[in-house]
Design a protein around this motif. Structure first.
Motif, short mmCIF file in Angstrom:
data_model
loop_
_atom_site.label_atom_id
_atom_site.label_comp_id
_atom_site.label_asym_id
_atom_site.label_seq_id
_atom_site.Cartn_x
_atom_site.Cartn_y
_atom_site.Cartn_z
N SER A 1 0.86 -1.19 0.00
CA SER A 1 0.00 0.00 0.00
C SER A 1 0.89 1.23 0.00
CB SER A 1 -0.92 0.01 1.22
OG SER A 1 -0.16 -0.03 2.42
N TRP A 2 0.42 2.29 -0.69
CA TRP A 2 1.19 3.52 -0.84
C TRP A 2 0.53 4.66 -0.08
CZ3 TRP A 2 5.54 5.05 -3.90
CH2 TRP A 2 6.21 3.98 -4.50
N ALA A 3 1.29 5.74 0.04
CA ALA A 3 0.72 6.99 0.54
C ALA A 3 -0.39 7.43 -0.40
CB ALA A 3 1.82 8.05 0.62
N PRO A 4 -1.32 8.25 0.06
CA PRO A 4 -2.46 8.65 -0.79
C PRO A 4 -2.06 9.27 -2.12
CG PRO A 4 -2.84 9.29 1.49
CD PRO A 4 -1.42 8.79 1.42
N THR A 5 -0.84 9.80 -2.22
CA THR A 5 -0.41 10.44 -3.46
C THR A 5 0.05 9.43 -4.51
OG1 THR A 5 1.70 10.78 -2.32
CG2 THR A 5 0.23 12.67 -2.48
N HIS A 6 0.24 8.17 -4.13
CA HIS A 6 0.53 7.07 -5.06
C HIS A 6 1.63 7.39 -6.08
CE1 HIS A 6 -2.55 4.25 -3.76
NE2 HIS A 6 -3.36 5.30 -3.62
N GLY A 7 2.78 7.78 -5.57
CA GLY A 7 3.92 8.01 -6.44
C GLY A 7 4.02 9.42 -6.99
N PHE A 8 2.96 10.22 -6.84
CA PHE A 8 3.00 11.59 -7.34
C PHE A 8 4.03 12.41 -6.58
CE2 PHE A 8 1.09 15.84 -8.20
CZ PHE A 8 1.06 15.74 -9.59
N GLU A 9 4.21 12.07 -5.30
CA GLU A 9 5.16 12.82 -4.47
C GLU A 9 6.60 12.64 -4.94
OE1 GLU A 9 5.42 8.72 -3.15
OE2 GLU A 9 3.70 10.02 -3.58
N ALA A 10 6.89 11.48 -5.56
CA ALA A 10 8.26 11.22 -6.02
C ALA A 10 8.69 12.18 -7.11
CB ALA A 10 8.36 9.78 -6.52
N ILE A 11 7.73 12.71 -7.87
CA ILE A 11 8.05 13.61 -8.97
C ILE A 11 8.61 14.92 -8.45
CG2 ILE A 11 7.05 14.85 -10.95
CD1 ILE A 11 4.90 12.69 -11.10
N PHE A 12 8.26 15.29 -7.22
CA PHE A 12 8.68 16.57 -6.67
C PHE A 12 9.80 16.43 -5.65
CE2 PHE A 12 4.27 16.86 -8.03
CZ PHE A 12 4.34 17.94 -8.91
N ASN A 13 10.40 15.24 -5.60
CA ASN A 13 11.57 15.03 -4.75
C ASN A 13 12.80 15.54 -5.49
OD1 ASN A 13 13.94 13.75 -3.60
ND2 ASN A 13 12.57 12.38 -2.49
N ILE A 14 13.48 16.52 -4.93
CA ILE A 14 14.58 17.18 -5.62
C ILE A 14 15.69 16.20 -5.98
CG2 ILE A 14 15.70 17.86 -3.46
CD1 ILE A 14 15.66 19.82 -6.79
N ARG A 15 15.92 15.20 -5.12
CA ARG A 15 16.97 14.22 -5.42
C ARG A 15 16.59 13.36 -6.62
NH1 ARG A 15 18.46 11.34 0.20
NH2 ARG A 15 16.24 10.85 0.10
N ASN A 16 15.32 13.02 -6.72
CA ASN A 16 14.85 12.27 -7.89
C ASN A 16 14.94 13.12 -9.16
OD1 ASN A 16 14.24 10.18 -6.16
ND2 ASN A 16 12.05 10.59 -6.12
N LEU A 17 14.61 14.40 -9.04
CA LEU A 17 14.62 15.28 -10.20
C LEU A 17 16.03 15.52 -10.72
CD1 LEU A 17 11.87 17.89 -9.27
CD2 LEU A 17 11.79 16.20 -11.11
N LEU A 18 17.02 15.45 -9.85
CA LEU A 18 18.40 15.59 -10.32
C LEU A 18 18.72 14.53 -11.37
CD1 LEU A 18 20.39 16.33 -7.02
CD2 LEU A 18 20.07 17.87 -8.97
N LEU A 19 18.35 13.29 -11.08
CA LEU A 19 18.58 12.23 -12.07
C LEU A 19 17.63 12.38 -13.25
CD1 LEU A 19 20.20 9.76 -12.82
CD2 LEU A 19 18.54 8.34 -11.62
#
Length: 379
Positions: free
Chosen positions: A164-182
């Motif tokens: 089970s995921w957080a209510p945002t279901h992966g949407f939050e990962a798009i705004f993680n600055i460390r993820n966005l660097l890659l």
């Protein structure tokens, strides 16, 4: 014999195969990189770019599907957790690829509902969104997602959902600055490779050649800035280690330790970096430099392979959970059974044949150079 391999050996074998597919996928994103140039050039050059990359666009999506299929067969818990849980991230990725397929199919057909400019915008969206979000998805192998895994839920007939995921279901990962660097590193990597590929695919015309070589330099430098920043963040970040009893512990400088322990991954990273820099510098400054695409492609594949290896080996969870560390997924606890991995390992022996066929088709389709001043092919 494959049947004599232990479960862990098969898990390692399949992680290597998944790594290879992931590395090839990142390389093939140069098609998306080329599409991201469409809105910033003349109509004639837009037709030329579509003609060049229209020969290769199916390979990227096919490889993405193959990557997902391999992940499903070898690591079904990862597949169900990521693809089934972080669905906003994956739905946006898949939607961008649907726009790509529709655009190449209908862009130049007479009587279509939209103008070619509209389809060019669709291709740009796929070029930007596809690259950045796939980079974000790969970054989650290091920086994790907000999910929990409860295996006993399989016994609950009313709700047999393991993860089970957080209510945002992966949407939050798009705004993680460390993820966005890659994510942005992958985007500018794709644009750099696209410019190198265009140079090798068209006849030399002084002005067009100068513009493309400048594009290689600018995008290559921006890529290196984003990628080196990502590496600096990764190598100084804490990570998880799963010990023998299944307990997950926090490990400072986990990925730096992995590179120092897995010496072959470090060699692959360094070799890949050198080859990428040779490809960028040689193409940007060497008017008679040949083989820039090969240097850059091989360097890209080696660098991405090294990232996958340090993400999954050395008792490292390749899909960390930010909500519950014990729910983190490793190649040991997320894999299929010994029987399934064995059967699929036999099936994987046809991969060299498939790769040989792809290489043959690639060579046939890449024959001949286009004239940047002449009317381009349409699709």
């Amino acid at each position: 014999m494959i049947t004599a391999l232990s479960l862990y050996a098969l898990q390692c074998y399949w992680w290597v195969l998944v790594s290879v597919l992931g590395a090839i996928l990142v390389f093939l994103l140069f098609v998306q990189g080329g599409q991201s140039m469409l809105l910033f050039t003349s109509p004639q050059k837009r037709d030329l770019i579509v003609s060049i990359f229209g020969r290769k666009w199916e390979l990227t999506f096919t490889t993405l599907v193959t990557f997902g299929g391999a992940a499903f067969a070898a690591f079904p818990l990862f597949y169900s957790t990521s693809f089934g849980g972080a669905y906003w991230l994956w739905m946006l990725i898949l939607l961008s690829f649907v726009l790509q397929a529709v655009s190449y199919e209908f862009r130049s057909k007479p009587g279509n509902l939209f103008t070619s400019r509209t389809y060019d915008i669709f291709l740009f969206i796929n070029g930007f969104v596809g690259c950045v979000l796939l980079g974000v998805a790969v970054a989650m192998f290091f920086f994790g997602g907000e999910f929990t895994v409860t295996r006993t839920n399989l016994l609950d007939a009313s709700a047999p959902v393991i993860s089970s995921w957080a209510p945002t279901h992966g949407f939050e990962a798009i705004f993680n600055i460390r993820n966005l660097l890659l994510g942005f590193a992958v985007f500018f990597l794709a644009r750099t490779m696209a410019a190198i590929y265009i140079i090798g695919s068209v006849e030399k015309e002084a002005e067009f050649d100068r513009v493309m070589r400048r594009s290689v330099l600018v995008n290559g430098v921006v890529f290196l800035v984003f990628f080196l920043t990502f590496l600096a963040v990764l190598l100084t970040a804490d990570g998880y280690t799963m010990i023998a009893d299944g307990t997950v512990t926090v490990t400072p400088y986990k990925y730096l330790n992995n590179y120092l322990t897995l010496w072959w991954a470090l060699i692959a990273l360094l070799a890949g970096a050198v080859l990428v820099i040779i490809g960028i510098a040689g193409t940007a400054f060497g008017r008679n430099f040949k083989g820039g695409s090969w240097y850059f492609a091989l360097g890209t594949v080696l660098a991405v392979l090294s990232l996958f290896w340090v993400a999954g080996f050395n008792d490292t969870p390749f899909y960390p959970s930010l909500t519950d560390a014990a729910s983190s997924l490793t190649i040991r606890n997320a894999s299929s059974s010994h029987f399934t991995l064995t059967v699929m390992a036999y099936a994987s022996l046809v991969i060299p044949v498939v790769l040989a066929y792809v290489a043959y088709v690639w060579r046939v389709l890449a024959k001949g150079k286009m004239n940047p001043s002449a009317p381009a092919e349409t699709h």
